[in-house]
Design an enzyme around this catalytic site. Structure first.
Site, PDB file in Angstrom:
ATOM      1  N   SER A 176       0.811  -1.303  -0.006  1.00  0.00           N
ATOM      2  CA  SER A 176      -0.040  -0.289  -0.188  1.00  0.00           C
ATOM      3  C   SER A 176       1.280   1.207   0.165  1.00  0.00           C
ATOM      4  O   SER A 176       1.735   1.171  -0.764  1.00  0.00           O
ATOM      5  CB  SER A 176      -1.131  -0.108   1.291  1.00  0.00           C
ATOM      6  N   ASP A 185      -8.134  -5.815  -6.196  1.00  0.00           N
ATOM      7  CA  ASP A 185      -7.934  -4.107  -5.463  1.00  0.00           C
ATOM      8  C   ASP A 185      -8.107  -2.777  -5.692  1.00  0.00           C
ATOM      9  O   ASP A 185      -7.796  -2.567  -7.398  1.00  0.00           O
ATOM     10  CB  ASP A 185      -6.724  -3.963  -5.065  1.00  0.00           C
ATOM     11  N   HIS A 193      -6.010  -6.280  -1.487  1.00  0.00           N
ATOM     12  CA  HIS A 193      -4.975  -5.378  -1.513  1.00  0.00           C
ATOM     13  C   HIS A 193      -4.558  -6.357  -0.469  1.00  0.00           C
ATOM     14  O   HIS A 193      -4.723  -6.908   0.427  1.00  0.00           O
ATOM     15  CB  HIS A 193      -5.481  -4.073  -0.498  1.00  0.00           C
TER      16      HIS A 193
END
Length: 456
Positions: free
Chosen positions: A176, A431, A456
């Site tokens: 991320s 995601d 994700h």
């Protein structure tokens, strides 16, 4: 979970993420302990995992500023062999724990290659901040450039502590936001880190991130993960019904049906309710199948397409309650005024990271999730102005300043063409953040992997 005050809409989304991380950590520690009992399995002794703090300058770029803070780090030397590489796990917008260097794909690779595992928590998050660091005067030192400089200092610290040489190759990992940091660390400090693995890394900053809701819509209609067009249509129909009640001023019905913690006071509170409801679906898609026995796309779509429950609106009521029960929230806090007041709070607490992260979105990344794409199934009342007004109301940051900051970030790092070498970008097509990442090979040494049906 019990809280002294109801969570704000943004806190609710982050609490969902924390719940996922908690489940992952519990699952990984169970796996860690069970594997220790398996014959022939080699795992590090717990005493080979240690934590500590490194003293860092608040401002790396002004030596006249003598203010410092303690930054938390973790080390796992259990797999390390002389001359082996160093695997650096980079922290993002949250706390790190020893779990970071105890289990995971990078830990499996460390065992395979005899690597020293190290991890550094991000400044202003977790335990890596002073009591006054969230005050307005200190927030300008919260940015990715300072964070990369923290990594540079940490590199020097570990090198000296473990008597490393240039033969100890450094490879960094992140996911991320920290995945972006991993790519950028390799980009800006290629003499320190040999390669990077950037997972789910949104390296392209964007003010109006309407693409997030677009991917959510595509995922909710994806049969590979239990979605369908019927599911997406039902969600869109349900949100249209909610929006109709908002515009008609029938707020008492919405309060009751969607478990508002308190009466909705006007238009802004209604928008907060719409954001919270959309967040539940966004979260379910973003972390699909990441938490065991939690609501996922398949289960939420079964509810949204079950006509026995009633209308699409009634199915939405049931689906939202399912999601709230998953994280232990009894009601949705929809006070916009209360939300702004909580974001202005500079005291360090369990929710401090939200003030910190929203500041970074206002001053570096944007990432304002709107419903302006035609395929978006949520309410079009959630527009860019409402999102960006938070920057103004909390931090005094104008729309123009926020837009210029996002442009600078893209110019500084290269957006979706960073021109780095030896960086592997890994994404899942479920995601929503993959829309801002690197999805195709940029060069023989800047590679991309897009995995079908993963989140994700």
């Amino acid at each position: 979970m019990c809280f002294s005050s109801p969570p704000t809409p943004v806190q609710q989304f982050h609490m969902l993420r924390q719940r996922i991380q908690q489940l992952q950590e519990e699952r990984n520690w169970e796996e860690f302990n069970s594997r220790r009992l398996e014959p022939g399995t080699i795992l590090p002794e717990l005493d080979s995992i240690m934590g500590g703090f490194i003293r860092q300058p608040l401002d790396h770029f002004n030596k006249q500023n003598r203010v410092t803070f303690n930054q938390q780090y973790w080390v796992n030397s259990g797999y390390w062999r002389p001359g082996g590489p160093v695997f650096l796990y980079i922290g993002g917008e949250g706390a790190l724990s020893e779990f970071t260097i105890a289990m995971g794909h990078h830990v499996n690779l460390a065992y395979q290659y005899g690597a020293l595992l190290v991890a550094l928590e991000h400044r202003f998050y977790g335990f890596s901040l002073n009591p006054d660091m969230l005050e307005d005067r200190n927030l300008p030192y919260l940015n990715s450039q300072q964070a990369l400089s923290d990594l540079m200092s940490f590199h020097q610290f570990i090198t000296q502590k473990y008597d490393l040489t240039q033969n100890n190759t450094w490879i960094c990992f992140g996911g991320s936001y920290s995945g972006s940091l991993a790519a950028w660390f390799r980009l800006k400090f290629p003499h320190l880190v040999f390669a990077a693995v950037a997972s789910s890394a949104p390296v392209q900053a964007q003010v109006d991130f309407s693409g997030y809701a677009k991917v959510v819509a595509q995922s909710l209609s994806n049969p590979v993960i239990g979605g369908s067009k019927q599911c997406l249509d039902a969600i869109a129909e349900a949100f249209a019904a909610v929006e109709k009640l908002v515009l008609a001023g029938q707020l008492e019905k919405l309060e009751k049906d969607f478990h508002s913690c308190m009466p909705l006071q006007g238009h802004n509170d209604s928008i907060e309710l719409l954001i919270s409801m959309a967040d539940l679906f966004m979260f379910i898609v973003q972390y699909n199948n990441e938490g065991e026995n939690m609501v996922n796309v398949s289960s939420i779509c079964k509810t949204m397409t079950d006509r026995r429950i009633g209308s699409a609106y009634e199915r939405l009521v049931v689906a939202s309650l399912m999601a709230l029960k998953d994280i232990g929230i009894r009601c949705i806090y929809c006070s916009h005024t209360g939300f702004i007041q909580q974001l202005r709070d500079t005291k360090v607490s369990q929710h401090s990271y939200i003030r910190a992260w929203i500041f970074q979105t206002c001053t570096e990344f944007g990432y304002f999730m709107t419903c302006e794409d035609p395929i978006c199934p949520f309410s079009k009342l959630v527009d860019l102005k409402f999102q960006m007004d938070v920057c103004k109301d909390v931090f005094g940051i104008s729309d123009r300043s926020a837009q210029e900051a996002v442009s600078f970030t893209n110019e500084y790092y290269g957006a979706d063409h960073p021109k780095a070498t030896r960086v592997l970008f890994v994404n899942g097509d479920i995601d929503p953040w993959h829309a801002l990442s690197i999805l195709e090979d940029q060069s023989p040494s800047e590679r991309a992997i897009l995995i079908n049906g993963t989140a994700h």
